[in-house]
Enzyme design. Structure first.
Site, short mmCIF file in Angstrom:
data_model
loop_
_atom_site.label_atom_id
_atom_site.label_comp_id
_atom_site.label_asym_id
_atom_site.label_seq_id
_atom_site.Cartn_x
_atom_site.Cartn_y
_atom_site.Cartn_z
N LYS A 23 0.86 -1.19 0.00
CA LYS A 23 0.00 0.00 0.00
C LYS A 23 0.88 1.22 0.00
O LYS A 23 1.84 1.30 0.77
CB LYS A 23 -0.89 -0.01 1.24
CG LYS A 23 -1.83 1.16 1.31
CD LYS A 23 -2.79 1.18 2.49
CE LYS A 23 -2.65 0.16 3.54
NZ LYS A 23 -3.62 0.30 4.64
N CYS A 40 -0.06 14.95 -6.73
CA CYS A 40 -0.38 14.13 -7.91
C CYS A 40 -1.58 13.24 -7.66
O CYS A 40 -1.69 12.59 -6.63
CB CYS A 40 0.83 13.27 -8.27
SG CYS A 40 0.54 12.18 -9.67
N CYS A 42 -2.61 11.48 -10.67
CA CYS A 42 -2.57 10.63 -11.87
C CYS A 42 -1.65 9.43 -11.71
O CYS A 42 -1.65 8.54 -12.55
CB CYS A 42 -2.16 11.45 -13.10
SG CYS A 42 -0.40 11.86 -13.19
N CYS A 51 2.96 16.66 -7.59
CA CYS A 51 2.73 16.75 -9.04
C CYS A 51 3.98 17.29 -9.73
O CYS A 51 4.59 18.24 -9.25
CB CYS A 51 1.55 17.69 -9.29
SG CYS A 51 1.29 18.12 -11.02
N HIS A 55 0.82 14.65 -15.60
CA HIS A 55 -0.59 14.44 -15.98
C HIS A 55 -0.86 15.01 -17.38
O HIS A 55 -1.74 14.51 -18.08
CB HIS A 55 -1.54 15.07 -14.96
CG HIS A 55 -1.29 16.54 -14.75
ND1 HIS A 55 -0.45 17.04 -13.78
CD2 HIS A 55 -1.77 17.61 -15.43
CE1 HIS A 55 -0.42 18.35 -13.85
NE2 HIS A 55 -1.21 18.73 -14.85
FE1 FES Z 1 0.06 13.55 -11.52
FE2 FES Z 1 0.23 16.15 -11.99
S1 FES Z 1 -1.44 15.07 -11.25
S2 FES Z 1 1.74 14.65 -12.25
#
Ligand code: FES
Length: 76
Positions: A23, A40, A42, A51, A55
């Protein structure tokens, strides 16, 4: 919701981050964050949980529309 329905059953969201761990949990002290910090969502960032802009290419490549969670301190 529509993008979620396109996922194959049992597919994973996380392609590469801490795959040896059962996890992925990240803990940060809110006092250590700057005036604005982007997290982040993504799972493609090389700086995860922060981030790094990954993304953008991900969305372009896949037609997805994901982006970061941006936390800001209240201006005084
Ligand atoms: Fe994943 Fe920006 S939301 S790199």
């Amino acid at each position: 919701y529509a993008a979620y329905k396109l996922l194959k059953p049992n597919s994973t969201i996380n392609p590469s981050i801490k795959k040896d761990s059962s996890k992925v949990v990240d803990c940060l002290n809110i006092e250590d964050l700057g005036e604005q910090t982007a997290f982040c969502r993504c799972w493609r960032s090389k700086k995860f949980p922060l981030c790094d802009g990954a993304h953008g290419p991900h969305n372009k490549e896949t037609g997805d529309n994901v982006g970061p969670l941006v936390l800001s301190k209240k201006s005084k």
